[in-house]
Scaffold this motif. Structure first.
Motif, short mmCIF file in Angstrom:
data_model
loop_
_atom_site.label_atom_id
_atom_site.label_comp_id
_atom_site.label_asym_id
_atom_site.label_seq_id
_atom_site.Cartn_x
_atom_site.Cartn_y
_atom_site.Cartn_z
N GLU A 35 0.81 -0.66 0.17
CA GLU A 35 0.19 -0.40 0.11
C GLU A 35 1.05 0.94 -0.14
O GLU A 35 -0.13 2.65 -0.33
N ALA A 36 1.89 1.22 0.79
CA ALA A 36 2.71 2.44 0.85
C ALA A 36 3.99 2.69 -0.64
O ALA A 36 3.77 3.91 -0.83
N VAL A 37 4.14 2.04 -1.39
CA VAL A 37 4.51 1.29 -2.86
C VAL A 37 3.42 2.23 -3.98
O VAL A 37 3.03 3.14 -4.20
N GLU A 38 2.38 2.20 -3.70
CA GLU A 38 1.41 2.17 -4.15
C GLU A 38 1.31 3.89 -4.21
O GLU A 38 0.97 4.62 -5.09
N ALA A 39 0.84 3.88 -2.53
CA ALA A 39 0.78 5.11 -2.37
C ALA A 39 2.17 6.42 -3.15
O ALA A 39 1.65 7.58 -3.50
N MET A 40 3.21 5.75 -2.67
CA MET A 40 3.68 6.92 -3.58
C MET A 40 4.03 6.82 -5.33
O MET A 40 4.51 7.85 -5.91
N ARG A 41 3.59 5.78 -5.35
CA ARG A 41 3.31 5.36 -7.09
C ARG A 41 2.65 7.12 -7.59
O ARG A 41 2.64 7.71 -8.40
N ARG A 42 1.09 6.64 -7.16
CA ARG A 42 0.45 7.92 -6.93
C ARG A 42 0.53 9.30 -7.12
O ARG A 42 0.35 10.51 -7.94
N TYR A 43 1.29 9.42 -5.89
CA TYR A 43 1.84 10.34 -5.82
C TYR A 43 3.04 11.53 -6.87
O TYR A 43 2.82 12.75 -6.98
N ARG A 44 3.44 10.59 -7.14
CA ARG A 44 4.66 10.81 -8.46
C ARG A 44 3.91 10.69 -9.77
O ARG A 44 3.97 11.77 -10.27
N ALA A 45 3.53 10.34 -10.05
CA ALA A 45 2.21 10.23 -11.23
C ALA A 45 1.33 11.20 -10.78
O ALA A 45 0.70 12.45 -12.01
N GLY A 46 1.03 11.98 -9.63
CA GLY A 46 0.41 13.85 -9.58
C GLY A 46 1.25 14.28 -9.84
O GLY A 46 0.70 15.72 -9.47
N GLY A 47 2.19 14.48 -10.41
CA GLY A 47 3.35 15.36 -10.44
C GLY A 47 4.52 16.12 -9.00
O GLY A 47 5.46 16.38 -8.85
N GLY A 48 3.87 15.02 -7.47
CA GLY A 48 5.46 14.77 -6.45
C GLY A 48 6.28 14.28 -6.76
O GLY A 48 6.49 13.16 -7.11
N THR A 49 7.55 14.69 -6.26
CA THR A 49 8.91 14.44 -5.94
C THR A 49 9.37 13.48 -4.72
O THR A 49 8.58 14.30 -3.89
N VAL A 50 9.45 12.12 -4.83
CA VAL A 50 9.59 12.08 -3.78
C VAL A 50 11.45 11.59 -3.03
O VAL A 50 11.98 11.16 -4.04
N VAL A 51 11.53 11.83 -2.48
CA VAL A 51 13.18 12.23 -2.18
C VAL A 51 13.27 10.97 -0.87
O VAL A 51 11.76 11.45 0.52
N LEU A 52 13.83 9.70 -1.05
CA LEU A 52 13.92 9.20 0.75
C LEU A 52 14.88 9.79 1.23
O LEU A 52 15.82 9.94 1.49
#
Length: 291
Positions: A35-52
């Motif tokens: 679920e967390a992986v999918e949340a990050m994918r959705r966030y990035r698909a919406g234009g967000g940038t993910v820095v771990l």
């Protein structure tokens, strides 16, 4: 007072970038949380940038390899900032000298001792016994299940010599699957309590946030401070660090704080409020698990 949410989607449009913790958020030390992986994918698909942003003592290359083993795909994030890389930069600038006593299973990521190209004229680091050391590099306990107090004799000797301890991972504990383990931060805390000097480079301390912002800039992202959301399950690392950096935060209660805050999948409001009062902190948002 913190706002309890059901999904990252409720607030994701407010933020252009997310600084996301790993252990307890995206994986449990053994496998990814789908679920967390999918949340990050959705966030990035919406234009967000993910820095771990992780307190792992590993290099970002080492963490990337570990994520692949755990099942966290590359399309779930954009960049990685590690406590290990931040600590390595300081080490190669000579903050604990050239002859170091190494604590922890550093053989699992020898990249920690490979010089960084971004450091001009790096010092040459040599691993030596404690009695010959100019400083200590702590990437973790020798035995993560043993109480940190087993290190008292060595720490007393090191303190008397005036050695500084470079802590590559400020986390106190971490849950690997169902087992709780001690981390380097527990040893650094003990050394400080004994009167020694510990140097920190991961959350909640500023150096790793500076590194995370530089990772954003390297991606060509000009993101304002009000547009960054810090996500994590560590109240004393992720949330405290976000507050220190004036960033909004999403506290994942289903990780380290599950026993104090949960009766089910989501935090119990009364138990959560009591916990946050004890910790004297206030995350912007709270959720049981990243989803």
């Amino acid at each position: 007072m913190t706002q309890i949410i059901q999904s990252l989607d409720e607030i994701s449009s407010r933020y252009d970038a997310a600084f996301v913790d790993l252990w307890g958020c995206l994986h449990n030390g053994e496998t990814a949380y789908p679920e967390a992986v999918e949340a990050m994918r959705r966030y990035r698909a919406g234009g967000g940038t993910v820095v771990l942003v992780t307190n792992s003592p590993k290099s970002r290359t080492g963490v990337e390899g570990q994520l692949a083993e755990f099942g966290v795909p590359k399309d779930a994030y954009d960049a990685i900032a590690t406590s290990g890389d931040s600590a390595r930069a300081a080490m190669f600038r000579g903050v604990v000298g050239e002859k170091v006593y190494v604590m922890g299973a550093w053989d699992s990521d020898k990249g920690f001792f490979e010089p960084l190209d971004v450091i001009e004229n790096p010092v040459t680091i040599t691993s030596v016994p404690l009695e010959d050391a100019t400083g200590i590099v702590c990437v973790g306990p020798f035995d993560p299940m043993a109480d940190p107090s087993v290190n008292r004799p060595d720490f007393l000797y090191a303190k008397q010599k005036g050695l500084k301890l470079l802590c590559a991972n400020p986390d106190i504990v971490v849950d690997r699957g169902s087992k709780r383990e001690w981390c380097a931060g527990a040893l650094a805390r003990l050394y400080t309590e004994m009167g020694g000097t510990s140097l920190y480079f991961g959350k909640p301390h500023p150096p790793i946030y500076d590194l995370a912002r530089r990772r954003l800039a390297a991606l060509g992202k000009d993101v304002g401070e009000n547009s960054i959301l810090a996500i994590g399950d560590g109240i004393g690392t992720d949330v405290a660090g976000a507050m220190g950096e004036n960033l909004d935060s999403l506290f994942i209660t289903g990780g380290l704080a599950a026993g104090e805050t949960h009766d089910g999948d989501q935090p119990d409001p009364a138990r959560l409020e009591a916990y946050l009062q004890r910790e004297q902190t206030s995350p912007t948002y709270t959720i049981g698990h990243l989803r």
